[in-house]
Design a protein around this motif. Structure first.
Motif, mmCIF file in Angstrom:
data_model
loop_
_atom_site.group_PDB
_atom_site.id
_atom_site.type_symbol
_atom_site.label_atom_id
_atom_site.label_comp_id
_atom_site.label_asym_id
_atom_site.label_seq_id
_atom_site.Cartn_x
_atom_site.Cartn_y
_atom_site.Cartn_z
ATOM 1 N N HIS A 1 0.837 -1.205 0.000
ATOM 2 C CA HIS A 1 0.000 0.000 0.000
ATOM 3 C C HIS A 1 0.873 1.257 0.000
ATOM 4 O O HIS A 1 0.579 2.222 -0.718
ATOM 5 N N MET A 2 1.948 1.263 0.806
ATOM 6 C CA MET A 2 2.812 2.431 0.862
ATOM 7 C C MET A 2 3.524 2.657 -0.474
ATOM 8 O O MET A 2 3.737 3.811 -0.872
ATOM 9 N N GLU A 3 3.874 1.592 -1.167
ATOM 10 C CA GLU A 3 4.482 1.757 -2.497
ATOM 11 C C GLU A 3 3.503 2.447 -3.442
ATOM 12 O O GLU A 3 3.889 3.329 -4.223
ATOM 13 N N LYS A 4 2.232 2.045 -3.375
ATOM 14 C CA LYS A 4 1.211 2.697 -4.192
ATOM 15 C C LYS A 4 1.042 4.157 -3.778
ATOM 16 O O LYS A 4 0.908 5.049 -4.632
ATOM 17 N N LEU A 5 1.051 4.396 -2.475
ATOM 18 C CA LEU A 5 0.887 5.765 -1.979
ATOM 19 C C LEU A 5 2.030 6.654 -2.463
ATOM 20 O O LEU A 5 1.803 7.800 -2.877
ATOM 21 N N HIS A 6 3.242 6.148 -2.436
ATOM 22 C CA HIS A 6 4.384 6.927 -2.943
ATOM 23 C C HIS A 6 4.173 7.284 -4.417
ATOM 24 O O HIS A 6 4.466 8.419 -4.839
ATOM 25 N N HIS A 7 3.667 6.324 -5.180
ATOM 26 C CA HIS A 7 3.412 6.571 -6.606
ATOM 27 C C HIS A 7 2.316 7.622 -6.783
ATOM 28 O O HIS A 7 2.458 8.541 -7.601
ATOM 29 N N TRP A 8 1.233 7.501 -6.015
ATOM 30 C CA TRP A 8 0.130 8.469 -6.120
ATOM 31 C C TRP A 8 0.602 9.875 -5.768
ATOM 32 O O TRP A 8 0.262 10.841 -6.458
ATOM 33 N N LEU A 9 1.390 9.977 -4.691
ATOM 34 C CA LEU A 9 1.861 11.290 -4.264
ATOM 35 C C LEU A 9 2.816 11.900 -5.288
ATOM 36 O O LEU A 9 2.749 13.107 -5.561
ATOM 37 N N ALA A 10 3.701 11.090 -5.866
ATOM 38 C CA ALA A 10 4.625 11.606 -6.887
ATOM 39 C C ALA A 10 3.848 12.144 -8.083
ATOM 40 O O ALA A 10 4.163 13.216 -8.623
ATOM 41 N N LYS A 11 2.829 11.396 -8.483
ATOM 42 C CA LYS A 11 2.004 11.820 -9.610
ATOM 43 C C LYS A 11 1.263 13.113 -9.285
ATOM 44 O O LYS A 11 1.191 14.034 -10.115
ATOM 45 N N GLN A 12 0.733 13.201 -8.065
ATOM 46 C CA GLN A 12 -0.006 14.396 -7.668
ATOM 47 C C GLN A 12 0.901 15.600 -7.463
ATOM 48 O O GLN A 12 0.497 16.741 -7.736
ATOM 49 N N ARG A 13 2.124 15.375 -6.971
ATOM 50 C CA ARG A 13 3.056 16.508 -6.847
ATOM 51 C C ARG A 13 3.330 17.116 -8.216
ATOM 52 O O ARG A 13 3.363 18.341 -8.384
ATOM 53 N N GLN A 14 3.519 16.259 -9.206
ATOM 54 C CA GLN A 14 3.798 16.736 -10.558
ATOM 55 C C GLN A 14 2.590 17.467 -11.140
ATOM 56 O O GLN A 14 2.714 18.566 -11.694
ATOM 57 N N SER A 15 1.421 16.862 -10.993
ATOM 58 C CA SER A 15 0.202 17.448 -11.548
ATOM 59 C C SER A 15 -0.154 18.772 -10.871
ATOM 60 O O SER A 15 -0.461 19.772 -11.536
ATOM 61 N N THR A 16 -0.094 18.787 -9.532
ATOM 62 C CA THR A 16 -0.459 19.999 -8.793
ATOM 63 C C THR A 16 0.531 21.116 -9.061
ATOM 64 O O THR A 16 0.133 22.279 -9.219
ATOM 65 N N THR A 17 1.806 20.781 -9.128
ATOM 66 C CA THR A 17 2.830 21.789 -9.421
ATOM 67 C C THR A 17 2.550 22.474 -10.756
ATOM 68 O O THR A 17 2.606 23.711 -10.864
#
Length: 462
Positions: free
Chosen positions: A362-378
């Motif tokens: 689950h944490m591996e997925k969370l890291h992926h989701w957060l990386a994607k969202q950091r890029q998108s939100t930025t």
């Protein structure tokens, strides 16, 4: 020109606020009439009238030949009276209340936690089912003073894997990370002591330290850690008792402590009596481990704390303190005196969730989701002229500067009218120098309405 009545009232409010904030305790001698008049730049007759009215109201007493003194019992502690008055949008207590009380329809890009669907809910549910099927004492009995032995051994192994030398006897469970800091404050601080914090830092540090009635000094935070020159000067000028910080994913900036800064920081601390409280609440959000002061120091002058409200559940509360063993023994006494026992059921739920076979995936997925969202939100923020201070490697936060001339407090006020809750920079800043900054939680920025409202609010400011 101000009316005399207004000036008299301003003198009265000054005295009343100092009584309310406990700056003036019972039987404290007030400044002389002449000194108060000079300090507030009003006439002596104005102060005389203000003091006479306060005497009539029973707030102070006149002692002929000795001056004026505060009277009555100590005022109930009112945190809003401690420190300078600030707009509600940058008041840590108001921001916390607004985030916690927000309705289901509110959008909260400024809050500090994950959306509920991003937590490891299946693991929590599995832990609850397992506990419901047992005849365990965890369902009914008080917890042992230091908390679950199994959980403390788990934390020991976890910290050892992070190069923090610790035994299970050096670890005590708490109700939360905030509870951990409060206990440490009770243990080490006296009213009037000085505490260093990062500027900016997690805003509830400000609120909690106010409750301990200490002097708070902000140290400018850089992309590699605290400004060491300012840190050294603060030690020299204030002889601080504590320094409170995040070494991993820093809140609110998302920065990581650099190794060379960590070593120099500890050298400065070890040359004084400064104790460092290292809050490791975001440890599981890191993909690349940054240095920990507790590992470098060996829990001599560093106290390690943490909780699991950012990755397991904000509803199931459990935290911990790791420190030298004689301190833990004294902290256990404080814990018993103030809360008697910990939450045995919550700690067992958290332990079972953390040791569940699916947590790592689950944490591996969370890291992926957060990386994607950091890029998108930025990208979306830059399109609005809002610039991230740095590009964080991990975590959920972006610390962002508004376009020139824009004010974060006014922006937060305008966005709130549209159901969007922001976190303006000065709520995190002791120096109040972050008026054009906002903290964004990328995990809470998935709704396009947020960026539409931001664009509208930016256009409102000329």
């Amino acid at each position: 020109m101000a009316r005399a009545g207004t000036l008299i009232e301003s003198v009265m409010k000054d005295i009343e606020s100092k009584i309310a904030s406990r700056a003036y305790l019972p039987n404290t001698r007030l400044p002389s009439v002449r000194a108060q008049a000079k300090a507030m730049q009003v006439s002596i007759s104005t102060v005389v009238e203000a003091y006479d009215r306060l005497v009539a109201e029973g707030c102070i007493v006149s002692r002929p030949g000795a001056g004026f003194y505060t009277s009555g019992p100590i005022a109930p502690l009112n945190l809003t009276h401690i420190g300078p008055k600030v707009a509600r949008e940058i008041d840590p207590l108001w921001v916390s209340r607004e985030s916690l009380e927000s309705t289901a329809g509110s959008l909260m890009p400024g809050c500090g936690w994950l959306p509920s669907e991003w937590f490891y809910q299946s693991g929590i549910k599995r832990a609850l089912r397992n506990l419901a099927r047992t005849h365990s004492l965890d369902l009914t009995e008080y917890a042992p003073p230091k908390g679950s032995q199994a959980f403390r051994h788990f934390l020991q192994r976890r910290m050892l894997s992070h190069n923090i030398e610790v035994t299970a006897e050096q670890i005590m469970l708490t109700e939360s990370g905030t509870h951990a800091i409060d206990l440490i404050g009770r243990f080490l601080l006296s009213p009037g002591d000085t505490v260093l914090v990062d500027d900016p830092c997690y805003f509830n540090f400000h609120a909690l330290l106010k409750a301990h009635r200490v002097k708070i000094i902000g140290i400018p935070y850089t992309p590699t850690g605290p400004d060491l020159e300012r840190f050294a000067q603060a030690i020299k000028d204030y002889n601080p008792r504590l320094y409170l910080t995040n070494s991993g994913v820093h809140n609110p900036t998302g920065a990581h402590l650099a190794p060379h800064v960590a070593h120099k920081l500890l050298t400065l601390a070890q040359a004084s009596e400064l104790v460092i409280v290292e809050d490791d609440i975001f440890a599981d959000l890191e993909t690349t481990r940054s240095p920990r002061l507790a590992a470098l120091d060996g829990l001599d002058q560093v106290i390690e704390i943490g909780s699991f409200s950012k990755t397991v559940s904000a509803s199931v509360r459990c935290g911990y303190i790791a420190a030298k063993q004689d301190w833990i023994e004294q902290l256990v006494d404080l814990k018993i005196a103030t809360s008697f026992s910990g939450n045995r059921l919550d700690s067992e739920i958290v332990l079972q969730t953390l040791t569940d076979s699916g947590y790592r995936k689950h944490m591996e997925k969370l890291h992926h989701w957060l990386a994607k969202q950091r890029q998108s939100t930025t990208k979306k923020l830059i399109n609005l002229g809002i610039q991230p201070w740095i590009q964080p490697k991990d975590g959920m936060f972006l610390w962002c500067q508004l376009p020139t001339g824009k004010n974060a407090t006014q922006l937060a006020r305008d966005c709130l009218s549209k159901g969007v809750v922001l976190a303006p920079g000065n709520v995190f800043s002791q120096s109040q120098n972050a008026h054009d900054y906002l903290r964004f939680n990328v995990a809470q920025c998935t709704d396009e309405k947020i960026f539409e409202v931001l664009a509208w609010a930016l256009d409102q400011q000329i």
